[in-house]
Write a protein that holds these residues in place. Structure first.
Motif, PDB file in Angstrom:
ATOM      1  N   ARG A  82       0.828  -1.203   0.000  1.00  0.00           N
ATOM      2  CA  ARG A  82       0.000   0.000   0.000  1.00  0.00           C
ATOM      3  C   ARG A  82       0.869   1.263   0.000  1.00  0.00           C
ATOM      4  N   PRO A  83       0.448   2.317  -0.684  1.00  0.00           N
ATOM      5  CA  PRO A  83       1.203   3.578  -0.668  1.00  0.00           C
ATOM      6  C   PRO A  83       1.434   4.059   0.763  1.00  0.00           C
ATOM      7  N   GLY A  84       2.683   4.361   1.085  1.00  0.00           N
ATOM      8  CA  GLY A  84       3.038   4.865   2.399  1.00  0.00           C
ATOM      9  C   GLY A  84       3.205   3.808   3.461  1.00  0.00           C
ATOM     10  N   GLU A  85       2.942   2.530   3.135  1.00  0.00           N
ATOM     11  CA  GLU A  85       3.077   1.459   4.125  1.00  0.00           C
ATOM     12  C   GLU A  85       4.554   1.166   4.402  1.00  0.00           C
ATOM     13  N   ILE A  86       4.911   1.063   5.677  1.00  0.00           N
ATOM     14  CA  ILE A  86       6.257   0.646   6.064  1.00  0.00           C
ATOM     15  C   ILE A  86       6.248  -0.873   6.203  1.00  0.00           C
ATOM     16  N   LEU A  87       7.027  -1.525   5.385  1.00  0.00           N
ATOM     17  CA  LEU A  87       7.033  -2.985   5.364  1.00  0.00           C
ATOM     18  C   LEU A  87       7.752  -3.554   6.591  1.00  0.00           C
ATOM     19  N   PRO A  88       7.236  -4.649   7.155  1.00  0.00           N
ATOM     20  CA  PRO A  88       7.908  -5.280   8.299  1.00  0.00           C
ATOM     21  C   PRO A  88       9.211  -5.942   7.870  1.00  0.00           C
ATOM     22  N   VAL A  89      10.051  -6.236   8.842  1.00  0.00           N
ATOM     23  CA  VAL A  89      11.380  -6.785   8.551  1.00  0.00           C
ATOM     24  C   VAL A  89      11.298  -8.094   7.780  1.00  0.00           C
ATOM     25  N   ARG A  90      10.235  -8.874   8.011  1.00  0.00           N
ATOM     26  CA  ARG A  90      10.152 -10.170   7.320  1.00  0.00           C
ATOM     27  C   ARG A  90      10.013 -10.018   5.809  1.00  0.00           C
ATOM     28  N   VAL A  91       9.552  -8.860   5.354  1.00  0.00           N
ATOM     29  CA  VAL A  91       9.429  -8.616   3.916  1.00  0.00           C
ATOM     30  C   VAL A  91      10.730  -8.015   3.401  1.00  0.00           C
ATOM     31  N   GLN A  92      11.398  -8.749   2.551  1.00  0.00           N
ATOM     32  CA  GLN A  92      12.701  -8.308   2.050  1.00  0.00           C
ATOM     33  C   GLN A  92      12.694  -7.955   0.571  1.00  0.00           C
ATOM     34  N   ASP A  93      11.620  -8.338  -0.132  1.00  0.00           N
ATOM     35  CA  ASP A  93      11.584  -8.137  -1.576  1.00  0.00           C
ATOM     36  C   ASP A  93      10.232  -7.591  -2.011  1.00  0.00           C
ATOM     37  N   VAL A  94      10.258  -6.760  -3.038  1.00  0.00           N
ATOM     38  CA  VAL A  94       9.047  -6.211  -3.636  1.00  0.00           C
ATOM     39  C   VAL A  94       9.136  -6.404  -5.148  1.00  0.00           C
ATOM     40  N   TRP A  95       8.109  -7.021  -5.728  1.00  0.00           N
ATOM     41  CA  TRP A  95       8.061  -7.232  -7.172  1.00  0.00           C
ATOM     42  C   TRP A  95       7.271  -6.086  -7.798  1.00  0.00           C
ATOM     43  N   CYS A  96       7.768  -5.544  -8.882  1.00  0.00           N
ATOM     44  CA  CYS A  96       7.181  -4.321  -9.455  1.00  0.00           C
ATOM     45  C   CYS A  96       6.930  -4.482 -10.952  1.00  0.00           C
ATOM     46  N   ARG A  97       5.829  -3.876 -11.391  1.00  0.00           N
ATOM     47  CA  ARG A  97       5.487  -3.878 -12.816  1.00  0.00           C
ATOM     48  C   ARG A  97       4.669  -2.629 -13.122  1.00  0.00           C
ATOM     49  N   PRO A  98       4.727  -2.105 -14.334  1.00  0.00           N
ATOM     50  CA  PRO A  98       3.862  -0.983 -14.693  1.00  0.00           C
ATOM     51  C   PRO A  98       2.398  -1.374 -14.534  1.00  0.00           C
ATOM     52  N   ALA A  99       1.578  -0.444 -14.119  1.00  0.00           N
ATOM     53  CA  ALA A  99       0.153  -0.719 -13.919  1.00  0.00           C
ATOM     54  C   ALA A  99      -0.455  -1.326 -15.180  1.00  0.00           C
ATOM     55  N   GLY A 100      -1.167  -2.437 -14.998  1.00  0.00           N
ATOM     56  CA  GLY A 100      -1.826  -3.099 -16.115  1.00  0.00           C
ATOM     57  C   GLY A 100      -0.956  -4.081 -16.872  1.00  0.00           C
ATOM     58  N   SER A 101       0.346  -4.134 -16.547  1.00  0.00           N
ATOM     59  CA  SER A 101       1.248  -5.046 -17.254  1.00  0.00           C
ATOM     60  C   SER A 101       1.061  -6.476 -16.763  1.00  0.00           C
ATOM     61  N   GLU A 102       1.353  -7.427 -17.626  1.00  0.00           N
ATOM     62  CA  GLU A 102       1.321  -8.837 -17.264  1.00  0.00           C
ATOM     63  C   GLU A 102       2.735  -9.371 -17.041  1.00  0.00           C
ATOM     64  N   ARG A 103       3.707  -8.476 -16.965  1.00  0.00           N
ATOM     65  CA  ARG A 103       5.092  -8.915 -16.800  1.00  0.00           C
ATOM     66  C   ARG A 103       5.782  -8.104 -15.701  1.00  0.00           C
ATOM     67  N   TRP A 104       6.569  -8.807 -14.911  1.00  0.00           N
ATOM     68  CA  TRP A 104       7.376  -8.145 -13.883  1.00  0.00           C
ATOM     69  C   TRP A 104       8.569  -7.470 -14.538  1.00  0.00           C
ATOM     70  N   ARG A 105       8.960  -6.303 -14.012  1.00  0.00           N
ATOM     71  CA  ARG A 105      10.075  -5.560 -14.600  1.00  0.00           C
ATOM     72  C   ARG A 105      11.243  -5.380 -13.638  1.00  0.00           C
ATOM     73  N   VAL A 106      10.946  -5.211 -12.335  1.00  0.00           N
ATOM     74  CA  VAL A 106      11.991  -4.903 -11.351  1.00  0.00           C
ATOM     75  C   VAL A 106      11.672  -5.613 -10.038  1.00  0.00           C
ATOM     76  N   GLN A 107      12.692  -6.163  -9.404  1.00  0.00           N
ATOM     77  CA  GLN A 107      12.556  -6.652  -8.031  1.00  0.00           C
ATOM     78  C   GLN A 107      13.360  -5.738  -7.117  1.00  0.00           C
ATOM     79  N   VAL A 108      12.688  -5.121  -6.156  1.00  0.00           N
ATOM     80  CA  VAL A 108      13.348  -4.240  -5.190  1.00  0.00           C
ATOM     81  C   VAL A 108      13.684  -5.067  -3.949  1.00  0.00           C
ATOM     82  N   MET A 109      14.928  -4.978  -3.506  1.00  0.00           N
ATOM     83  CA  MET A 109      15.395  -5.708  -2.331  1.00  0.00           C
ATOM     84  C   MET A 109      15.734  -4.701  -1.240  1.00  0.00           C
TER      85      MET A 109
END
Length: 211
Positions: A82-109
């Motif tokens: 969610r926008p502005g959410e601070i992720l807990p320590v257990r979450v180490q990765d975020v998968w990202c894609r342009p809105a509406g895309s069916e393909r992942w583009r970036v993994q944020v660590m």
């Protein structure tokens, strides 16, 4: 509909990442970091890892305006970040894609830190000044220092990790090799890579901590 984690990848290039994250503190990690350190293509890449400090996590949202962000919440669920959410320590990765895309583009660590010290996520005894984490290519792309990336790969090296180690080892300075040898010995104990790195000489192991 397929599970989100099963969607295909169309990874951004390091140059595209540099444009996306130009206003943030970040670095390329993973196999691309080894390739950037080597200064030449080494192998195909199925994704791209972009790392930043956990304390800077919301800058990733600002950099990727108009994208979807999905937090990898153990033990394997992808759920909206969610926008502005601070992720807990257990979450180490975020998968990202342009809105509406069916393909992942970036993994944020998300990497851990304490003040101006970076902390290795698998063993907090291994630390480095944040200022020493990255190298920069002649074209201005920051990437994780190769000895640190090799430490990440040392835990359970696959064939591609062995290839990355062999490719970049001749390029490491004596200090980089020494740091990597000490960090592997501290975190893994015995390891086949140690036979190809210099004998440990630093007294830090007596302190049970590597900085």
């Amino acid at each position: 509909m397929r599970q989100l984690i099963e969607l295909p990848w169309d990874p951004s290039t390091p140059s595209e990442v540099a444009e996306l994250f130009s206003a943030t503190s970040w670095w390329i990690a993973g196999g691309h970091a080894i390739e950037l350190a080597a200064g030449r293509p080494l192998r195909p890449h199925s994704d791209i890892d972009v790392a930043l400090l956990r304390r800077d996590q919301l800058t990733a949202q600002r950099a990727l305006t108009g994208w979807e962000w999905w937090a990898a919440d153990p033990p394997g669920e992808l759920r909206p970040w969610r926008p502005g959410e601070i992720l807990p320590v257990r979450v180490q990765d975020v998968w990202c894609r342009p809105a509406g895309s069916e393909r992942w583009r970036v993994q944020v660590m998300l990497d851990e830190s304490d003040g101006e010290e970076w902390i290795f996520r698998r063993d907090p005894r291994v630390r480095r000044p944040v200022a020493t984490l990255t190298h920069v290519t002649p074209s201005g792309i920051p990437h994780l220092a190769p000895e640190i990336q090799l430490l990440h790969k040392a835990a359970a090296p696959r064939a591609k990790d062995e290839a990355d180690f062999a490719a970049v080892l001749p390029l490491l300075s004596a200090a980089q090799r020494r740091w990597l040898a000490e960090a592997i010995a501290l975190t893994c104990g015995t390891h086949p890579w140690l036979d190809r790195l210099p004998e440990m000489t630093f007294p830090d192991f007596e302190k049970d901590r590597l900085a």
